[in-house]
Scaffold this motif. Structure first.
Motif, mmCIF file in Angstrom:
data_model
loop_
_atom_site.group_PDB
_atom_site.id
_atom_site.type_symbol
_atom_site.label_atom_id
_atom_site.label_comp_id
_atom_site.label_asym_id
_atom_site.label_seq_id
_atom_site.Cartn_x
_atom_site.Cartn_y
_atom_site.Cartn_z
ATOM 1 N N GLU A 106 -4.866 -0.505 4.107
ATOM 2 C CA GLU A 106 -4.102 -0.792 5.325
ATOM 3 C C GLU A 106 -4.752 -0.143 6.547
ATOM 4 O O GLU A 106 -4.949 1.066 6.566
ATOM 5 C CB GLU A 106 -2.688 -0.257 5.203
ATOM 6 N N TYR A 123 -3.639 -5.046 11.998
ATOM 7 C CA TYR A 123 -3.097 -4.760 10.673
ATOM 8 C C TYR A 123 -2.758 -6.063 9.948
ATOM 9 O O TYR A 123 -3.162 -6.285 8.799
ATOM 10 C CB TYR A 123 -1.852 -3.890 10.836
ATOM 11 N N MET A 175 4.122 -5.558 6.190
ATOM 12 C CA MET A 175 3.445 -6.167 5.054
ATOM 13 C C MET A 175 4.356 -7.187 4.380
ATOM 14 O O MET A 175 3.916 -8.285 4.010
ATOM 15 C CB MET A 175 3.010 -5.099 4.047
#
Length: 262
Positions: free
Chosen positions: A55, A69, A144
């Motif tokens: 990450e 990201y 995420m």
């Protein structure tokens, strides 16, 4: 579509987290004559390949870092699902991804309340809202989960399941909303499978996973007026099922008992 809510549920029905298996016999509105939903080849494709996906850092309040990201995660999602579709001997294509910072007309309609991201099935495009709700506190796994959930809808699309879902007959709102919940809960389960496939490279802890499950429990239909995504407990349940199985075999919501998709 992935929702985000800061409303805390006062009651979580724990029995739904334990209730039955995906092969539960009794269903409110069984899915019939739709093998592409209930017997899709993707279910038999095995576990997702374990791949590294470190990450990138996300700075609180920094939209550019959040976008970086998510862009990195999309590359990982592309690689993972391309390999899985190859195992299933099914054609694969990547989605388009767009980032916005304020609500606008997307997919031919208005941006919904408390919606963090959507998937436009006709154009095969993921649209993510990078607003203060996620950018100001990006340390958890919510971002995420958002991108992996919307990618799950892309997986449904290219596997033929979205079109089959669109064509399902329904006799009234109750049946239609249950079908919608099966569709959305499958997207969350597929997100869990992906997260499991890259978990060892994330350097996350069990506490991080529990926090994400808690977020899911707080983002269910109890926080809104429409029963189209599922109770928070069921959203968390399907996310965890996908994570534990690390593959789409656990994500056949179309044959699940009605309690599991309530």
């Amino acid at each position: 579509m992935r929702k985000h809510s800061v409303v805390l549920l006062l009651v979580v029905i724990a029995s739904l987290l334990l209730g039955g298996t995906a092969n539960a016999a009794q269903v409110g509105f069984p899915i019939r004559n739709a093998d592409i939903l209930t017997k899709n080849a993707l279910y038999a494709s095995g576990r997702l390949p374990a791949t590294p996906c470190p990450e990138p850092a996300v700075q609180a309040g920094n939209v550019a870092s959040a976008r970086n990201y998510l862009t990195t995660l999309v590359k990982c999602l592309n690689g993972t699902w391309a390999a899985q579709f190859a195992k299933a001997r099914m054609p694969f294509s990547k989605p388009r991804v767009t980032f916005i910072t304020k609500p606008q007309k997307i997919c031919g309609g208005k941006w919904g309340k408390n919606v963090q991201a959507i998937y436009c099935n006709a154009s095969r495009r993921i649209v993510v809202m990078l607003d203060s709700a996620v950018v100001d506190d990006p340390s958890d796994l919510f971002l995420m989960d958002v991108i992996a959930h919307e990618y799950g809808h892309h997986v449904q699309n290219i596997a033929g399941m979205w079109r089959a879902f669109d064509r399902l007959p329904s006799n009234g709102k109750a049946e239609y909303y249950e079908q919608s919940r099966r569709h959305e809960l499958q997207g969350e389960c597929l997100a869990g499978a992906f997260i499991a496939s890259v978990w060892t490279s994330l350097h996350r802890t069990g506490a991080d996973w529990k926090t994400l499950l808690g977020d899911d429990r707080e983002s269910g239909d109890e926080t809104g007026d429409v029963r189209d995504h599922g109770k928070g407990a069921n959203i968390a349940n399907w996310l965890d099922r996908g994570f534990k199985a690390a593959g789409p075999a656990a994500c056949n919501t179309w044959i699940a008992g009605s309690a599991m998709v309530a």
